[in-house]
Design an enzyme around this catalytic site. Structure first.
Site, short mmCIF file in Angstrom:
data_model
loop_
_atom_site.label_atom_id
_atom_site.label_comp_id
_atom_site.label_asym_id
_atom_site.label_seq_id
_atom_site.Cartn_x
_atom_site.Cartn_y
_atom_site.Cartn_z
N ARG A 103 43.15 39.74 54.47
CA ARG A 103 41.86 40.42 53.59
C ARG A 103 41.00 39.37 55.33
O ARG A 103 40.94 37.75 54.87
CB ARG A 103 42.34 38.64 53.06
N HIS A 130 39.02 47.68 49.68
CA HIS A 130 40.45 47.12 48.97
C HIS A 130 41.14 47.90 48.59
O HIS A 130 41.80 48.50 47.85
CB HIS A 130 40.23 46.69 47.59
N GLN A 133 44.77 47.56 46.38
CA GLN A 133 44.42 47.63 45.19
C GLN A 133 43.95 49.40 43.96
O GLN A 133 44.66 49.23 43.40
CB GLN A 133 42.92 46.79 44.94
N ASP A 222 34.82 45.13 37.63
CA ASP A 222 35.35 44.44 38.63
C ASP A 222 34.30 43.63 38.87
O ASP A 222 32.66 43.01 37.51
CB ASP A 222 35.40 44.67 39.89
N CYS A 262 40.90 44.50 38.46
CA CYS A 262 41.77 44.22 39.57
C CYS A 262 42.28 43.06 39.31
O CYS A 262 43.35 42.41 39.87
CB CYS A 262 40.96 44.90 40.80
N ARG A 290 50.17 46.33 42.03
CA ARG A 290 50.56 45.53 43.80
C ARG A 290 51.40 45.64 44.63
O ARG A 290 51.75 46.40 45.60
CB ARG A 290 49.24 44.00 43.40
N1 NVA Z 1 35.18 42.30 44.20
C1 NVA Z 1 36.05 41.60 44.45
C2 NVA Z 1 37.78 41.79 44.41
C3 NVA Z 1 38.29 40.62 44.55
C4 NVA Z 1 40.12 40.77 44.37
C5 NVA Z 1 35.91 41.00 45.96
O1 NVA Z 1 35.97 40.75 46.86
O2 NVA Z 1 35.71 39.35 45.31
N1 CP Z 2 43.30 42.30 43.36
C1 CP Z 2 43.31 40.87 43.72
O1 CP Z 2 43.55 41.64 45.34
O2 CP Z 2 43.90 39.95 43.72
P1 CP Z 2 43.84 38.32 44.31
O3 CP Z 2 42.55 38.37 45.55
O4 CP Z 2 44.44 37.45 44.13
O5 CP Z 2 44.87 39.11 45.82
#
Ligand code: NVA
Ligand code: CP
Length: 303
Positions: A103, A130, A133, A222, A262, A290
């Site tokens: 990540r 992502h 997801q 989101d 998500c 997930r």
């Molecule tokens: N768009 C959000 C998704 C989190 C799962 C982020 O990048 O923080």
């Molecule tokens: N939806 C998602 O990726 O959750 P986290 O940021 O908690 O991993």
């Protein structure tokens, strides 16, 4: 050369169907208490530059259930790009294990990590995409609808990694995808152009939430402020007013429309507590899937 999952479109439509079928099978077996351990003795290194609850917990649980092990490298330990560049991390972690999940902020960094890795790299979220997801989301839609035929999905809010991933998914799964964002907050232009040019799906990108949701069976939200954008929050709150998924907006949606998010949600911003907790919300099924969807990816890539 190792096979990676950095974007939804890294798999063909046929491979994606196979992964979804495997995910459903692994889920059914887990519910029946059957052990399935094709990854016995295998190790996944998990690299985090940002916080996570679902991604971290589901990958770790998934590797354990498949008979393997996951190493958690939290943001303050590995410090990719600060303590060491992605190209070194890619080569080093390849010597300890059988795969990586990362990540990261920059998608260029995960591409570099993958280029230098001898083992599969899985995208656990970058600023661009992502894919894990959306894979879990599609599994959830399949469970609720029984099929993906004629899928109509509206995505409201920020043209961020989630919006980009839905556009990328629309190059593999035919759908009618309507994205509504405030002006200046649209999805990545290259990703959007590729989705349109692929010609598989009907893509509409607008600034009108009412119009976007009118025909949609799935209403997807989101956060307006993604991880790393916290300093822009006040500006974004103002720009996104009118894009909230709330009871009033739902009044002009199809009565059978399902609500997806998500998570984590910023309740009272992009979605109200009432809608998130309401009878049309399937957000916790998404979160559960997930685990199952990623286990299928792990078996495909590391098995
Ligand atoms: N768009 C959000 C998704 C989190 C799962 C982020 O990048 O923080
Ligand atoms: N939806 C998602 O990726 O959750 P986290 O940021 O908690 O991993």
């Amino acid at each position: 050369m190792a096979r990676h999952f950095l974007a939804f479109s890294d798999f063909t439509a046929e491979e994606m169907a196979g992964i979804l079928a495997l995910a459903a099978d692994l889920k059914a077996k887990l519910k029946k208490g059957q052990r399935v351990e094709p990854l016995r003795g295998k190790v996944l290194a998990m690299i985090f530059q940002k916080p996570s609850s679902r991604t971290r917990a589901s990958f770790e649980a998934g590797m354990f259930q498949l008979g393997g092990h996951a190493i958690n490298l939290a943001p303050d330990t590995l410090q990719l790009g600060v303590r060491e560049p992605a190209r070194d991390i890619g080569r080093i972690l390849s010597r300890y294990g059988d795969g990586m999940m990362a990540r990261l902020f920059s998608h260029v960094d995960i591409e570099e990590l993958a280029r230098y890795a001898d083992v599969p790299v899985i995208n656990g979220l970058t600023d661009l995409y992502h894919p894990c997801q959306v894979l879990a989301d599609i599994m959830t839609i399949l469970e609720h609808r029984g099929s993906l035929d004629g899928l109509t999905l509206a995505y409201l809010g920020d043209g961020n990694n989630m919006a980009n991933t839905w556009l990328d998914a629309a190059t593999r799964i035919p759908m009618s995808l309507a994205i509504a964002t405030p002006p200046g907050y649209g999805p990545d232009a290259t990703v959007a152009r590729r989705a349109v040019e692929a010609g598989l799906s009907t893509i509409t990108i607008s600034h009108d939430p009412q119009e976007a949701i009118a025909e949609a069976e799935i209403l997807y939200a989101d956060v307006w402020t993604s991880m790393g954008q916290e300093r822009e929050r006040q500006k974004r709150l103002a720009a996104f007013a009118g894009f909230q998924l709330n009871a009033r907006l739902l009044g002009s949606a199809r009565p059978d429309a399902l609500i997806m998010h998500c998570l984590p949600a910023h309740r009272g911003e992009e979605i109200t507590d009432e809608v998130l907790e309401g009878p049309r919300s399937i957000v916790f099924d998404q979160a559960e899937n997930r685990l199952h969807a990623q286990k299928a990816v792990l078996v495909k890539l590391l098995g």
